[in-house]
Scaffold this motif. Structure first.
Motif, PDB file in Angstrom:
ATOM      1  N   THR A  75      45.263   1.095  21.102  1.00 50.85           N
ATOM      2  CA  THR A  75      45.369   2.389  20.425  1.00 50.85           C
ATOM      3  C   THR A  75      45.401   2.163  18.921  1.00 50.85           C
ATOM      4  N   PRO A  76      44.593   2.903  18.151  1.00 56.53           N
ATOM      5  CA  PRO A  76      44.659   2.725  16.699  1.00 56.53           C
ATOM      6  C   PRO A  76      46.036   3.124  16.154  1.00 56.53           C
ATOM      7  N   GLU A  77      46.566   2.247  15.304  1.00 55.08           N
ATOM      8  CA  GLU A  77      47.890   2.456  14.706  1.00 55.08           C
ATOM      9  C   GLU A  77      47.774   2.362  13.195  1.00 55.08           C
ATOM     10  N   VAL A  78      48.334   3.322  12.484  1.00 57.32           N
ATOM     11  CA  VAL A  78      48.371   3.266  11.033  1.00 57.32           C
ATOM     12  C   VAL A  78      49.555   2.396  10.612  1.00 57.32           C
ATOM     13  N   VAL A  79      49.309   1.500   9.658  1.00 56.24           N
ATOM     14  CA  VAL A  79      50.347   0.603   9.147  1.00 56.24           C
ATOM     15  C   VAL A  79      50.255   0.548   7.621  1.00 56.24           C
ATOM     16  N   TYR A  80      51.378   0.191   6.982  1.00 61.59           N
ATOM     17  CA  TYR A  80      51.412   0.035   5.529  1.00 61.59           C
ATOM     18  C   TYR A  80      52.608  -0.830   5.165  1.00 61.59           C
ATOM     19  N   HIS A  81      52.411  -1.693   4.196  1.00 64.96           N
ATOM     20  CA  HIS A  81      53.477  -2.528   3.641  1.00 64.96           C
ATOM     21  C   HIS A  81      53.196  -2.662   2.156  1.00 64.96           C
ATOM     22  N   LEU A  82      54.146  -2.249   1.355  1.00 63.45           N
ATOM     23  CA  LEU A  82      53.964  -2.267  -0.096  1.00 63.45           C
ATOM     24  C   LEU A  82      55.056  -3.089  -0.761  1.00 63.45           C
ATOM     25  N   GLY A  83      54.701  -3.694  -1.895  1.00 60.86           N
ATOM     26  CA  GLY A  83      55.677  -4.407  -2.701  1.00 60.86           C
ATOM     27  C   GLY A  83      56.683  -3.438  -3.292  1.00 60.86           C
ATOM     28  N   LYS A  84      57.881  -3.931  -3.575  1.00 57.21           N
ATOM     29  CA  LYS A  84      58.963  -3.076  -4.071  1.00 57.21           C
ATOM     30  C   LYS A  84      58.609  -2.250  -5.308  1.00 57.21           C
ATOM     31  N   PRO A  85      57.803  -2.766  -6.241  1.00 55.99           N
ATOM     32  CA  PRO A  85      57.482  -1.927  -7.406  1.00 55.99           C
ATOM     33  C   PRO A  85      56.772  -0.617  -7.047  1.00 55.99           C
ATOM     34  N   TYR A  86      56.221  -0.536  -5.832  1.00 59.45           N
ATOM     35  CA  TYR A  86      55.459   0.648  -5.430  1.00 59.45           C
ATOM     36  C   TYR A  86      56.241   1.570  -4.497  1.00 59.45           C
ATOM     37  N   TRP A  87      57.463   1.195  -4.143  1.00 63.96           N
ATOM     38  CA  TRP A  87      58.274   2.035  -3.268  1.00 63.96           C
ATOM     39  C   TRP A  87      58.624   3.328  -3.998  1.00 63.96           C
ATOM     40  N   GLY A  88      58.596   4.415  -3.272  1.00 64.57           N
ATOM     41  CA  GLY A  88      58.990   5.708  -3.836  1.00 64.57           C
ATOM     42  C   GLY A  88      57.945   6.341  -4.736  1.00 64.57           C
ATOM     43  N   SER A  89      56.765   5.749  -4.818  1.00 66.34           N
ATOM     44  CA  SER A  89      55.727   6.255  -5.717  1.00 66.34           C
ATOM     45  C   SER A  89      54.771   7.234  -5.044  1.00 66.34           C
ATOM     46  N   GLY A  90      54.878   7.376  -3.716  1.00 61.56           N
ATOM     47  CA  GLY A  90      53.930   8.208  -2.978  1.00 61.56           C
ATOM     48  C   GLY A  90      52.730   7.422  -2.471  1.00 61.56           C
ATOM     49  N   LEU A  91      52.642   6.159  -2.849  1.00 59.81           N
ATOM     50  CA  LEU A  91      51.496   5.349  -2.452  1.00 59.81           C
ATOM     51  C   LEU A  91      51.441   5.134  -0.938  1.00 59.81           C
ATOM     52  N   ALA A  92      52.578   4.964  -0.283  1.00 55.52           N
ATOM     53  CA  ALA A  92      52.571   4.750   1.178  1.00 55.52           C
ATOM     54  C   ALA A  92      52.007   5.979   1.891  1.00 55.52           C
ATOM     55  N   THR A  93      52.388   7.169   1.458  1.00 61.51           N
ATOM     56  CA  THR A  93      51.857   8.382   2.075  1.00 61.51           C
ATOM     57  C   THR A  93      50.367   8.504   1.806  1.00 61.51           C
ATOM     58  N   GLU A  94      49.958   8.221   0.585  1.00 60.70           N
ATOM     59  CA  GLU A  94      48.539   8.265   0.250  1.00 60.70           C
ATOM     60  C   GLU A  94      47.760   7.269   1.100  1.00 60.70           C
ATOM     61  N   LEU A  95      48.306   6.078   1.259  1.00 59.43           N
ATOM     62  CA  LEU A  95      47.657   5.040   2.070  1.00 59.43           C
ATOM     63  C   LEU A  95      47.586   5.458   3.536  1.00 59.43           C
ATOM     64  N   ALA A  96      48.671   6.013   4.066  1.00 62.26           N
ATOM     65  CA  ALA A  96      48.675   6.464   5.460  1.00 62.26           C
ATOM     66  C   ALA A  96      47.636   7.564   5.662  1.00 62.26           C
ATOM     67  N   ARG A  97      47.577   8.526   4.749  1.00 64.22           N
ATOM     68  CA  ARG A  97      46.609   9.626   4.879  1.00 64.22           C
ATOM     69  C   ARG A  97      45.172   9.127   4.754  1.00 64.22           C
ATOM     70  N   ALA A  98      44.921   8.203   3.836  1.00 65.57           N
ATOM     71  CA  ALA A  98      43.571   7.645   3.719  1.00 65.57           C
ATOM     72  C   ALA A  98      43.187   6.870   4.982  1.00 65.57           C
ATOM     73  N   SER A  99      44.149   6.180   5.577  1.00 66.14           N
ATOM     74  CA  SER A  99      43.890   5.437   6.811  1.00 66.14           C
ATOM     75  C   SER A  99      43.568   6.393   7.959  1.00 66.14           C
ATOM     76  N   LEU A 100      44.316   7.476   8.047  1.00 70.15           N
ATOM     77  CA  LEU A 100      44.040   8.484   9.071  1.00 70.15           C
ATOM     78  C   LEU A 100      42.652   9.089   8.863  1.00 70.15           C
ATOM     79  N   ARG A 101      42.348   9.415   7.632  1.00 66.37           N
ATOM     80  CA  ARG A 101      41.044  10.000   7.330  1.00 66.37           C
ATOM     81  C   ARG A 101      39.928   9.049   7.734  1.00 66.37           C
ATOM     82  N   TYR A 102      40.089   7.778   7.394  1.00 69.14           N
ATOM     83  CA  TYR A 102      39.098   6.773   7.770  1.00 69.14           C
ATOM     84  C   TYR A 102      38.961   6.717   9.295  1.00 69.14           C
TER      85      TYR A 102
END
Length: 165
Positions: A75-102
């Motif tokens: 089953t396709p699973e969306v995953v994301y792991h970001l370095g601490k400087p990027y936590w809380g920036s909205g990048l994880a949500t953006e990455l998850a949404r782009a992955s879903l779109r793809y």
């Protein structure tokens, strides 16, 4: 797309105890284990036609982490792991949404799942903001997790973009 010469950046990310707190055993990964994992990520694209990307900060061109889709027992699973400087920036949500779109636009998957350890409140928040909904409490590979899911019919694309290079 990940390349073998991304090992230094990838190994540094997964060697961080804070980044790995809610992943598998919750412990940092050695360089040797990182190399094995990176090779698996690269092969995943050949084996499944989709996979995870290296995430690059568009302003600084620095390695920010990785994410995308992987196969969770078929089953396709969306995953994301970001370095601490990027936590809380909205990048994880953006990455998850782009992955879903793809996954929905390029591969026409019927649905995509995501899992998180129940105590990983930040990741659960990302999944919910990306549009996934709680499905069940279960275990994978002997780890207690909660599973979220979204169907193609329930996904509403936005301006989340991905650029394959």
């Amino acid at each position: 797309m990940f390349r073998p010469d991304d090992l230094d950046d990838f190994a540094a990310l997964v060697a961080d105890a804070d980044v790995m707190k809610y992943v598998a055993k919750g412990a940092p990964v050695t360089r040797e284990e990182s190399d094995i994992a990176l090779q698996s990520i690269i092969r995943h694209w050949d084996n499944h036609g989709f996979g995870r990307w290296a995430v690059i900060d568009k302003d600084t061109r620095a390695f920010a982490g990785y994410g995308g889709l992987r196969s969770l027992l078929g089953t396709p699973e969306v995953v994301y792991h970001l370095g601490k400087p990027y936590w809380g920036s909205g990048l994880a949500t953006e990455l998850a949404r782009a992955s879903l779109r793809y996954g929905f636009e390029e591969h026409r998957f019927d649905s995509i799942v995501a899992i998180a350890k129940p105590e990983n409140v930040a990741s659960i928040r990302v999944l919910e903001k990306a549009g996934l909904r709680y499905e069940l409490h279960t275990a994978y590979y002997n780890y207690d997790v909660i599973q979220y899911r979204i169907s193609r019919a329930d996904f509403t694309p936005d301006d989340s973009r991905y650029l394959l290079q």
